[in-house]
Design an enzyme around this catalytic site. Structure first.
Site, mmCIF file in Angstrom:
data_model
loop_
_atom_site.group_PDB
_atom_site.id
_atom_site.type_symbol
_atom_site.label_atom_id
_atom_site.label_comp_id
_atom_site.label_asym_id
_atom_site.label_seq_id
_atom_site.Cartn_x
_atom_site.Cartn_y
_atom_site.Cartn_z
ATOM 1 N N HIS A 199 15.729 72.142 -14.393
ATOM 2 C CA HIS A 199 14.303 72.409 -14.180
ATOM 3 C C HIS A 199 13.794 71.400 -13.172
ATOM 4 O O HIS A 199 13.795 70.196 -13.424
ATOM 5 C CB HIS A 199 13.516 72.291 -15.483
ATOM 6 C CG HIS A 199 12.030 72.435 -15.287
ATOM 7 N ND1 HIS A 199 11.491 73.398 -14.462
ATOM 8 C CD2 HIS A 199 10.978 71.736 -15.791
ATOM 9 C CE1 HIS A 199 10.175 73.295 -14.475
ATOM 10 N NE2 HIS A 199 9.838 72.288 -15.264
ATOM 11 N N HIS A 230 10.888 70.014 -10.303
ATOM 12 C CA HIS A 230 9.508 69.967 -9.838
ATOM 13 C C HIS A 230 9.463 69.730 -8.332
ATOM 14 O O HIS A 230 8.464 69.231 -7.811
ATOM 15 C CB HIS A 230 8.741 68.847 -10.547
ATOM 16 C CG HIS A 230 8.406 69.163 -11.965
ATOM 17 N ND1 HIS A 230 7.628 68.343 -12.753
ATOM 18 C CD2 HIS A 230 8.737 70.214 -12.757
ATOM 19 C CE1 HIS A 230 7.501 68.867 -13.960
ATOM 20 N NE2 HIS A 230 8.170 69.995 -13.985
ATOM 21 N N GLU A 252 21.416 82.611 6.299
ATOM 22 C CA GLU A 252 22.806 82.253 6.023
ATOM 23 C C GLU A 252 22.990 81.654 4.632
ATOM 24 O O GLU A 252 23.974 81.925 3.945
ATOM 25 C CB GLU A 252 23.299 81.270 7.088
ATOM 26 C CG GLU A 252 24.743 80.836 6.933
ATOM 27 C CD GLU A 252 25.748 81.957 7.169
ATOM 28 O OE1 GLU A 252 26.923 81.771 6.821
ATOM 29 O OE2 GLU A 252 25.350 83.017 7.700
ATOM 30 N N HIS A 278 4.152 74.963 -10.247
ATOM 31 C CA HIS A 278 4.850 74.114 -11.215
ATOM 32 C C HIS A 278 6.239 73.712 -10.722
ATOM 33 O O HIS A 278 6.489 72.545 -10.446
ATOM 34 C CB HIS A 278 4.938 74.871 -12.550
ATOM 35 C CG HIS A 278 5.561 74.100 -13.665
ATOM 36 N ND1 HIS A 278 5.209 74.288 -14.982
ATOM 37 C CD2 HIS A 278 6.535 73.158 -13.685
ATOM 38 C CE1 HIS A 278 5.932 73.482 -15.750
ATOM 39 N NE2 HIS A 278 6.747 72.793 -14.980
ATOM 40 N N GLU A 317 5.601 112.105 -3.576
ATOM 41 C CA GLU A 317 6.769 112.006 -4.451
ATOM 42 C C GLU A 317 7.512 110.697 -4.214
ATOM 43 O O GLU A 317 7.933 110.400 -3.104
ATOM 44 C CB GLU A 317 7.721 113.178 -4.199
ATOM 45 C CG GLU A 317 7.264 114.493 -4.796
ATOM 46 C CD GLU A 317 8.345 115.549 -4.662
ATOM 47 O OE1 GLU A 317 9.329 115.482 -5.409
ATOM 48 O OE2 GLU A 317 8.211 116.420 -3.792
ATOM 49 N N ASP A 361 9.220 106.791 0.089
ATOM 50 C CA ASP A 361 10.449 106.400 -0.599
ATOM 51 C C ASP A 361 11.682 106.926 0.124
ATOM 52 O O ASP A 361 12.804 106.656 -0.294
ATOM 53 C CB ASP A 361 10.448 106.941 -2.038
ATOM 54 C CG ASP A 361 10.493 108.462 -2.074
ATOM 55 O OD1 ASP A 361 11.371 109.022 -2.744
ATOM 56 O OD2 ASP A 361 9.651 109.099 -1.423
#
Length: 455
Positions: A127, A129, A152, A202, A276, A414
């Site tokens: 984790h 920061h 790359e 965060h 559609e 789409d």
């Protein structure tokens, strides 16, 4: 005793005090100091955890070493580490230190780390920061994903290549770390290919098969001589976050293959939407419209066959059939003009249905689940302007809309072939990705969206 005669790590105090556990503790404390120097953790912020690698123990049963909370990362030593069972129970806690040290406490990230272990069978989780992992979530406050392609360093991310689009989910921050657990778990489930989750404003959670792969997937081109197993790591997430930030500062789009100038939404005057697969699921036609037509068209035609409106529709249908016959369309059947024609039309129309006409569009949006949406639409086009896979159709639309240049129109579809045709006409193009849509070719080069909020 296990079936092999070897005592399991959880029940063996000797194992918990053995060299493998101590080496992992030492490694994590060293990595914490390294990460502090790299800026990935600051003071007590950020954390790291790893399983004790042991070939004699199944990975899912290996015990876990986890850094504590409230201890300065640059001063962390192996005696500060917690030891947890594979299910997250604390097996060993560090001894309290004299004032001004705080009482020992396991990492606040523990429940989130356990989600990565449980859902991805991870060997290590970081984790961070790091500033870039925080800033990259601020470039678009509404974005639910970080996307980047044609870089790359993407090749260093598990399961990705240069031409692939890397997608990292972004979850919203909370006041307390543990409150992120549920949203992190949902993100892991929703993005089976990801090895990271960003937390807005965060930081980032990253996992891998081992501490080496977890570290490798974080930053690019770092060298630490004290870690003999790491000579030259391509720690890619950090690199890619930083690259996106720099491209953003230069006004370049990191999410497209060309990395060209960021398209300003202010330059758009029109948005053209496909139906559609874009505004409506493809399944709506087959699951809703077709059954409705099958169940109602015969009754409608029997009641209105002799009216002028229906006769006009039938004449249009005859013209279409005649054109199909001239072009050699298979199964096109002429419609007689006598009484037999009446029965022919009523029977045949059960199988002939066009959802693309302007009238059908008005009906679709006029009677949606959210009421009449036509007030939000300015006009309708259908295939009378041309085939949707032909460039000239989009030229016609551009001229009809009266824009100064085609790039002022955003077309969303789409269908890849439609996207290519619209792009050739100069329109801005985005491809809609919805459940049930057909597959897109690899390296198609178009930006994709899953929601109109991403426009």
């Amino acid at each position: 005793m296990a079936a092999s005669g070897v005592k399991t790590p959880v029940t063996s105090q000797a194992y918990l005090e053995g060299s493998q556990v101590n080496q992992t503790k030492s490694l994590i404390s060293e990595l914490c100091r390294l990460f502090y120097n790299l800026g990935w953790v600051s003071g007590t912020g950020g954390s790291i955890t790893a399983k004790v690698h042991d070939d004699s123990v199944p990975k899912s049963n290996q015990i876990i070493i986890m850094s504590p909370s409230g201890v300065q990362k640059e001063r962390m030593v192996e005696e500060d580490m917690y030891v947890l069972s594979s299910s997250g129970d604390i097996l060993f806690s560090p001894l309290p230190k004299p004032y001004p040290h705080k009482p020992p406490k396991c990492s606040d990230c523990a429940p989130l780390f356990m989600k990565a272990y449980d859902k991805r069978n991870a060997g290590a989780v970081i984790h961070s920061h790091g500033m870039e992992s925080c800033l990259v979530t601020m470039m678009d406050p509404l974005a639910k994903e970080f996307r980047i392609t044609h870089m790359e360093m993407i090749k260093g991310i598990q399961g990705h290549g240069y031409y692939d689009e890397l997608v990292v989910p972004i979850i919203e921050n909370t006041a307390h770390e543990r409150e992120l657990t549920e949203s992190l778990a949902k993100a892991i489930e929703a993005y089976p290919k990801t090895t990271a989750v960003l937390v807005r404003n965060h930081g980032v959670y990253i996992w891998g098969d081992s501490w080496i792969s977890a570290k490798t997937q974080y930053n690019a081109l770092q060298y630490n001589a004290s870690l003999q197993s790491i000579i030259f790591q391509a720690e890619c997430y950090h690199y890619l976050f930083q690259a996106a930030i720099k491209l953003h500062q230069l006004g370049l789009d990191w999410s497209t293959p060309s990395h060209g100038p960021i398209r300003s939404s202010q330059a758009l005057r029109c948005v053209v939407l496909d139906i559609e697969g874009t505004t409506t699921p493809i399944s709506f036609v087959t699951d809703v419209l077709f059954p409705y037509a099958r169940d109602n068209v015969r009754r409608h035609l029997e009641e209105t066959y002799d009216t002028g409106a229906t006769q006009e529709d039938i004449e249009l249908l005859r013209s279409q059939v005649q054109e199909d016959l001239q072009h050699g369309v298979v199964d096109a059947v002429p419609i007689p003009y006598d009484e037999d024609g009446r029965h022919h039309v009523i029977a045949a129309l059960v199988y002939i249905y066009s959802s693309g006409s302007r009238l059908a569009q008005r009906l679709l949006f006029g009677y949606s689940n959210f009421g009449d949406l036509r007030k939000y639409l300015s006009g309708f086009f259908d295939t009378t302007v041309g085939n949707k896979k032909e460039t000239k159709s989009y030229v016609e639309i551009s001229e009809s809309l009266g824009v100064h240049k085609p790039s002022e129109i955003l077309f969303i579809t789409d269908i890849f072939q439609e996207a290519v045709a619209a792009k050739a006409a100069g329109l801005e193009v985005v491809i809609s990705v919805r459940p049930g849509n057909g597959p897109l070719p690899e390296n198609h080069g178009f930006k994709t969206i899953k929601s109109f909020s991403e426009i």
